[in-house]
Design an enzyme around this catalytic site. Structure first.
Site, PDB file in Angstrom:
ATOM      1  N   PHE A  48      56.753  86.940  47.408  1.00 42.25           N
ATOM      2  CA  PHE A  48      55.366  87.361  47.268  1.00 42.25           C
ATOM      3  C   PHE A  48      54.520  86.142  46.907  1.00 42.25           C
ATOM      4  O   PHE A  48      54.798  85.447  45.937  1.00 42.25           O
ATOM      5  CB  PHE A  48      55.228  88.418  46.177  1.00 42.25           C
ATOM      6  N   GLU A  49      53.476  85.900  47.685  1.00 40.16           N
ATOM      7  CA  GLU A  49      52.603  84.757  47.460  1.00 40.16           C
ATOM      8  C   GLU A  49      51.150  85.222  47.391  1.00 40.16           C
ATOM      9  O   GLU A  49      50.863  86.424  47.438  1.00 40.16           O
ATOM     10  CB  GLU A  49      52.798  83.730  48.586  1.00 40.16           C
TER      11      GLU A  49
END
Length: 439
Positions: free
Chosen positions: A225-226
């Protein structure tokens, strides 16, 4: 030095409060109470000194499964060392309690561009060299940011010339697994924002990810997750007890998947430094005022899953300067950055500078260092000589440069890279560096 400028003349007192933490098949976590006047500590296992450092916690690795061990600790300063503490004992678990025990002692992790094309070219699953122990399929992405509905669409032949058929892709995955490799679906990436804002999204995430795992017979899941996928609501200040829905729902979803697939389910995470080590200075917003609510936002997820987490490989790239435990800023481009960032994970650190709120260290076998495979792959590339320096420092305490590490971790799991494709593009330089170092 005292107020008058004299040196310490008395060795420190005996450490107290020695206790065990997480115990696995091959490691035991220890912690103890700080000793006034101590500048360092050493840990003894069955009467033999096995580790030293300046922190009040340590993880003793390289142990045998189903074996009882006795531990003591001493405190040191320039005048000498204390007597040994009271003994605590721990019996390691039987082997087979988690996915991490099925990886080789030192592992190479790589992302395989499976759903998109870029300048690195397409690499078939069957053509991934045997050096790669964990292969992350990049990427599974949501149908919308908040849907939780994850889809994995393989790259079409119009974009990826040479792409294999679905049947050949699945057969190649099975062949890799038969050779002892792990193949995971990686969720997120730069463009795949995932925000599990509701329990409905959480449940959709579990259901859709399970379908992908089952369809391709995968070994587990990588959380990449970014961007704005994770952030902390104002007032959410305790990483041990998060209240923000996107955090709570992700933790719940991952625990559900772990329970569904059992102890051999491989769970890895690839956060950016901003979401992890930056938590040493800042955690969310509100209480400490003004900063980005994403600061440190991965910490509650990592902490809640630390007993289920196979590997954490923070992206030591595409990062701004990050303050290390020496209270100096460290920047990408050399061994120093990897050493400082990894030392923080293996030593633990106060969250937002609060000495009463310490993020505990991870086991060395849970940690790999993330770095680009080539100059084309992203900001933060370091040459093979610098990779070797970082490994020397962290596993042998040699070639350490200016950053003072807090221990020696020969059980450090290995390296992660973005990506297999970019390494192939660069003539497999990254793979050769790993192979030559670990053999």
């Amino acid at each position: 030095m005292g107020p008058g400028g004299g040196t310490t003349t008395q060795p420190p007192t005996v450490p107290t409060g020695l206790k065990t933490g997480t115990v696995t098949a091959t490691s035991v976590a220890l912690s103890w109470t700080p000793v006034t006047g101590a500048t360092g500590y050493a840990v003894y296992r069955d009467g033999v000194k096995v580790q030293s450092g300046s922190g009040t916690s340590a993880t003793v690795s390289g142990l045998n499964p189903s074996t009882a061990y006795a531990f003591q600790v001493i405190a040191t300063n320039e005048a000498g060392e204390s007597a040994r503490s009271a003994t605590v004992t721990a019996t390691t678990e039987a082997r087979g309690g988690g996915g991490s025990t099925e990886l080789p002692a030192h592992a190479l992790v790589g992302y395989l561009h499976a759903s998109f094309a870029n300048g690195s070219g397409y690499t078939r699953m069957a053509d991934v060299p045997d050096s790669w122990d964990v292969i992350d399929l990049a990427f599974g992405e949501p149908t919308s940011v908040t849907s939780g509905d994850i889809r994995f669409n393989r790259c079409p032949v119009s974009e990826c010339p040479g792409v294999e058929s679905d049947a050949d892709f699945k057969a190649a995955i099975k062949a890799k697994q038969a050779a002892g490799k792990k193949v995971l679906i990686s969720i997120g990436g730069q463009n795949g924002q995932v925000q599990l804002t509701t329990t409905a999204a959480r449940d959709a995430f579990v259901s859709s990810v399970s379908k992908i795992i089952d369809q391709y017979g995968l070994d587990g899941l990588d959380i990449d997750f970014e961007g704005h996928s994770l952030s902390l609501n104002t007032g959410d200040t305790d990483f041990r007890n998060p209240t923000t829905p996107v955090i709570v729902n992700l933790i719940s979803a991952l625990k559900t998947l772990k329970t569904k697939y059992g102890t051999k389910f491989v769970l890895t995470m690839a956060p950016e430094t901003f979401f992890v080590q930056n938590g040493y200075q800042f955690y969310g917003s509100g209480k400490w005022g003004g900063q980005d609510p994403r600061c440190g936002a991965y910490l509650p997820v990592i902490h809640a899953l630390r007993d289920d987490l196979t590997l954490l490989h923070v992206q030591d790239y595409n990062s701004g300067p990050i303050m290390g435990l020496d209270n100096q800023y460290h920047s990408m481009g050399g061994a120093d950055f990897h050493i400082a960032m990894t030392d923080m994970l293996l030593t633990g650190f106060p969250v937002a500078g609060d000495a009463g709120n310490v993020f505990p260290p991870l086991r060395p076998d849970q940690v790999a260092i993330g770095m680009p495979a080539s100059v084309n792959a992203g900001n933060g590339y370091v040459a093979p000589a610098e990779v070797t320096k970082a490994l020397d420092c962290l596993t042998k305490r040699t070639n350490c440069g200016s950053y003072p590490t807090h221990g020696t971790w020969p059980a450090l799991r290995g390296l992660m890279t973005w990506s297999v494709n970019w390494d192939r593009f660069a003539g497999w330089e990254f793979q050769r560096t790993f192979d030559s170092y670990f053999g």
